[in-house]
Enzyme design. Sequence first.
Site, PDB file in Angstrom:
ATOM      1  N   LYS A   1      -3.551   2.808  12.276  1.00 23.55           N
ATOM      2  CA  LYS A   1      -4.091   1.483  11.948  1.00 23.55           C
ATOM      3  C   LYS A   1      -5.135   1.072  12.988  1.00 23.55           C
ATOM      4  O   LYS A   1      -6.183   0.538  12.651  1.00 23.55           O
ATOM      5  CB  LYS A   1      -2.975   0.421  11.946  1.00 23.55           C
TER       6      LYS A   1
ATOM      7  N   ASN B   1     -18.273   9.346 -10.165  1.00 21.98           N
ATOM      8  CA  ASN B   1     -17.279   9.373  -9.086  1.00 21.98           C
ATOM      9  C   ASN B   1     -16.667  10.767  -9.094  1.00 21.98           C
ATOM     10  O   ASN B   1     -16.299  11.258 -10.159  1.00 21.98           O
ATOM     11  CB  ASN B   1     -16.214   8.301  -9.362  1.00 21.98           C
ATOM     12  N   GLY B   2     -16.568  11.402  -7.928  1.00 15.38           N
ATOM     13  CA  GLY B   2     -15.987  12.744  -7.872  1.00 15.38           C
ATOM     14  C   GLY B   2     -17.014  13.753  -7.406  1.00 15.38           C
ATOM     15  O   GLY B   2     -18.054  13.387  -6.849  1.00 15.38           O
TER      16      GLY B   2
ATOM     17  N   HIS C   1       5.076  16.145  28.052  1.00 12.58           N
ATOM     18  CA  HIS C   1       4.572  17.483  27.721  1.00 12.58           C
ATOM     19  C   HIS C   1       3.066  17.489  27.487  1.00 12.58           C
ATOM     20  O   HIS C   1       2.543  18.444  26.922  1.00 12.58           O
ATOM     21  CB  HIS C   1       5.301  18.032  26.490  1.00 12.58           C
TER      22      HIS C   1
ATOM     23  N   GLU D   1       1.844   5.549  12.833  1.00  8.40           N
ATOM     24  CA  GLU D   1       1.207   4.617  11.896  1.00  8.40           C
ATOM     25  C   GLU D   1       0.408   3.554  12.663  1.00  8.40           C
ATOM     26  O   GLU D   1      -0.699   3.194  12.270  1.00  8.40           O
ATOM     27  CB  GLU D   1       2.282   3.979  10.998  1.00  8.40           C
TER      28      GLU D   1
ATOM     29  N   LYS E   1     -10.893   3.258   0.018  1.00  3.93           N
ATOM     30  CA  LYS E   1      -9.526   2.854  -0.293  1.00  3.93           C
ATOM     31  C   LYS E   1      -8.804   3.923  -1.103  1.00  3.93           C
ATOM     32  O   LYS E   1      -7.671   4.281  -0.829  1.00  3.93           O
ATOM     33  CB  LYS E   1      -9.554   1.531  -1.070  1.00  3.93           C
TER      34      LYS E   1
ATOM     35  N   GLU F   1      -8.376   3.125  12.522  1.00  3.77           N
ATOM     36  CA  GLU F   1      -9.090   2.731  11.299  1.00  3.77           C
ATOM     37  C   GLU F   1      -9.869   1.445  11.500  1.00  3.77           C
ATOM     38  O   GLU F   1     -10.999   1.313  11.070  1.00  3.77           O
ATOM     39  CB  GLU F   1      -8.073   2.435  10.193  1.00  3.77           C
TER      40      GLU F   1
ATOM     41  N   ARG G   1     -12.964  -0.215  -2.485  1.00  2.36           N
ATOM     42  CA  ARG G   1     -12.781   1.232  -2.510  1.00  2.36           C
ATOM     43  C   ARG G   1     -13.566   1.922  -1.400  1.00  2.36           C
ATOM     44  O   ARG G   1     -13.319   3.086  -1.104  1.00  2.36           O
ATOM     45  CB  ARG G   1     -13.211   1.791  -3.869  1.00  2.36           C
TER      46      ARG G   1
ATOM     47  N   TRP H   1     -19.860   6.267  -2.352  1.00  2.00           N
ATOM     48  CA  TRP H   1     -19.341   6.748  -1.073  1.00  2.00           C
ATOM     49  C   TRP H   1     -19.858   8.177  -0.960  1.00  2.00           C
ATOM     50  O   TRP H   1     -19.482   9.044  -1.737  1.00  2.00           O
ATOM     51  CB  TRP H   1     -17.812   6.698  -1.091  1.00  2.00           C
TER      52      TRP H   1
ATOM     53  N   CYS I   1     -16.210   6.017  -4.738  1.00  2.00           N
ATOM     54  CA  CYS I   1     -17.200   5.433  -5.645  1.00  2.00           C
ATOM     55  C   CYS I   1     -16.562   4.548  -6.719  1.00  2.00           C
ATOM     56  O   CYS I   1     -15.482   4.867  -7.220  1.00  2.00           O
ATOM     57  CB  CYS I   1     -17.967   6.528  -6.355  1.00  2.00           C
TER      58      CYS I   1
HETATM   59  O1  M6R Z   1      -3.505   5.567  -2.241  1.00  7.75           O
HETATM   60  P1  M6R Z   1      -2.749   6.450  -1.312  1.00  7.75           P
HETATM   61  O2  M6R Z   1      -1.501   5.822  -0.795  1.00  7.75           O
HETATM   62  O3  M6R Z   1      -2.475   7.811  -1.887  1.00  7.75           O
HETATM   63  O4  M6R Z   1      -3.703   6.658  -0.053  1.00  7.75           O
HETATM   64  C1  M6R Z   1      -3.348   7.518   0.986  1.00  7.75           C
HETATM   65  C2  M6R Z   1      -4.211   7.298   2.202  1.00  7.75           C
HETATM   66  O5  M6R Z   1      -5.557   7.530   1.892  1.00  7.75           O
HETATM   67  C3  M6R Z   1      -4.061   5.887   2.778  1.00  7.75           C
HETATM   68  O6  M6R Z   1      -2.741   5.599   3.112  1.00  7.75           O
HETATM   69  C4  M6R Z   1      -4.939   5.731   4.042  1.00  7.75           C
HETATM   70  O7  M6R Z   1      -4.450   6.514   5.081  1.00  7.75           O
HETATM   71  C5  M6R Z   1      -5.002   4.253   4.441  1.00  7.75           C
HETATM   72  N1  M6R Z   1      -6.370   3.900   4.708  1.00  7.75           N
HETATM   73  C6  M6R Z   1      -4.212   3.934   5.645  1.00  7.75           C
HETATM   74  O8  M6R Z   1      -4.322   2.614   6.054  1.00  7.75           O
END
Ligand code: M6R
Length: 608
Positions: A483, A98-99, A502, A479, A603, A486, A27, A74, A2
């Site tokens: 990506k 927010n929270g 395995h 990673e 974000k 996502e 965000r 959010w 949020c």
């Molecule tokens: O702000 P942060 O680095 O603590 O965020 C951690 C994760 O939420 C962040 O890396 C998330 O996995 C990304 N969307 C990856 O692309």
Amino acid sequence: MCGIIGIIGKAPVTPLLVDALKRLEYRGYDSAGVATLINGHIDRRRAEGKLANLEAKLAGEPLAGTIGIGHTRWATHGKPSERNAHPIATDRVAVVHNGIIENFQELKDELVAEGRRFDSDTDTEVVAQLLTSYLERQLSPEQAMEKAMGRFKGAFALVALFAGRHDILIGARRGSSLAVGYGEGAMYIGTDALALAPFTDRVAYLEEGDWAVLRDTDCLFYQGVTQVTRTAKHTGLSSTLVGKGNHPHFMLKEICEQPTVLGDTMQQYLDPSRRVRLPALSIDWKNVSRLTMTACGTANFACQIAKYWFEKLARLPVDTEIASEMGSRKPPLSKGSVCVAVSQSGETADTIRAIKYAKQEGLKVVSVVNVPESQIARLSDVVLLTVAGPEIAVASTKAFTTQLLVLLSAAIDAGRARGTLSEEDERALTLALIELPRKVSEVIDAQEQFKALGALELLAKAKCALYLGRDYQYLIAMEGALKLKELTYISAEGYAGGEMKHGPIALVDSDLPVFVLAPSGPSFDEMVSNFEQVKARGGQVILLTDARGASRLANESTACCITLPDVHPDVAPILYAVAVQLIAYHTALSMGRDIDQPRNLAKSVSVA
Ligand code: M6R
């Protein structure tokens, strides 16, 4: 997650609120709204979905007023809908939040028993209803907020607008961040300095447990009933920094910024004799027996790669713990160990919780963060900054590679101090780091090969994908898979090459794209075995290698071969990280996905 904005001034406030909400879009959100005061009465407009829907609503039903609050939500409690969108209001108060108010059910039961009627499914409504209840008992807005804060459990940032009070906004925070911006004849309050960037660069942050009363010329801060001082500082942020420039997406802009930000970050960790050195680090590596590294998502992969670096270069054992697991299972932490937390935003709730646990266990905390004013930076004993600049796209790119650069620099520093890294090896590694920005540029300049991949039918119709690598590249495979999921919503898995037999080999058929990460070096031959095993089962290999690797496999057919520059094996994960970013970007582009704001994602994940 949020985003919050509040403005008190003399000009019509709604366009400014919407403008600020646009800067908070990064965000992640699923509904939005604004509220203002008109002749003392609260009026609001809210809409499900993107801000364009709110703008359309405002075009049909404009909202006047010179004081107001805005929000991108959010969803946590209650589905994304107009009814649950913030500001949540009664006739006395409107609130953006927010929270999570963890004890909302208990408070709601109490307020319902008082005869109050709830109109939404949100936890936030207890804030509005509780404040209203206090106001009806003749408490002032200030007294109501101070008293209400004592009732809430959980982490939150909130801003309230009061009917009949054109002169004040009240903000409060515990856990989630909130910043006050000082303008000319107007004052601002928002989630972060980015939201406030075009209005002002003079910003003060609310500390944990603070609440603040904003007027159009100043702001008073309180802890409980005691007034406290919070000093405004100049932030380096400006609105020009947060534009897309000539790029169609923030993600591509941020990928392309990597040569520059890697160079800027490198500058921070090189001494005048061009040796890697951490600035004034209050850690004596010789006396550290173990590291516990913790983070979430992509930052967690940075920790896992750093484990390989610290163990290899400094012979220092490292435990890595996903922050949400560390915070909830509370593993034993050995004395003499140091906690290293990694975060782009510095606001990730799970990471904050893990840090608090480490501190409670008596560990020193070193953080690698991108936002110097963030909560994680402020909680840490030592802060190692990444100089990546604002990262707006939800998918982390430049933050990740700069985290890797800082962590590799720390491992080199530790290796030298512990006498486990020879001068010759240190020199070779440092040279490789200095050459890294140029090599990353070469990867970015050779984007045609990634564009071709984006056009591959195979990927467009894939239901799942596999990424394989060994050693550091195993973690880049993880990673890369993150990506891809996502951005494209294709289910993807990253596996250590040696593990394929395995289990995951069962997935291989002619529809499965398999990304094989195989720079020439110690693991190359073993990766060739994986390559052959995939091909023998009809799998479609997309090979990522260097010129030597490509020439060794020149007679083998692949769905695609992406050739990357030669690079020192210990630095290779940083370069291959850029390649997997471009793969995900171009695949998502060809599928027409929402690249900067993929569905369901936020974000900055500020709830645990
Ligand atoms: O702000 P942060 O680095 O603590 O965020 C951690 C994760 O939420 C962040 O890396 C998330 O996995 C990304 N969307 C990856 O692309």
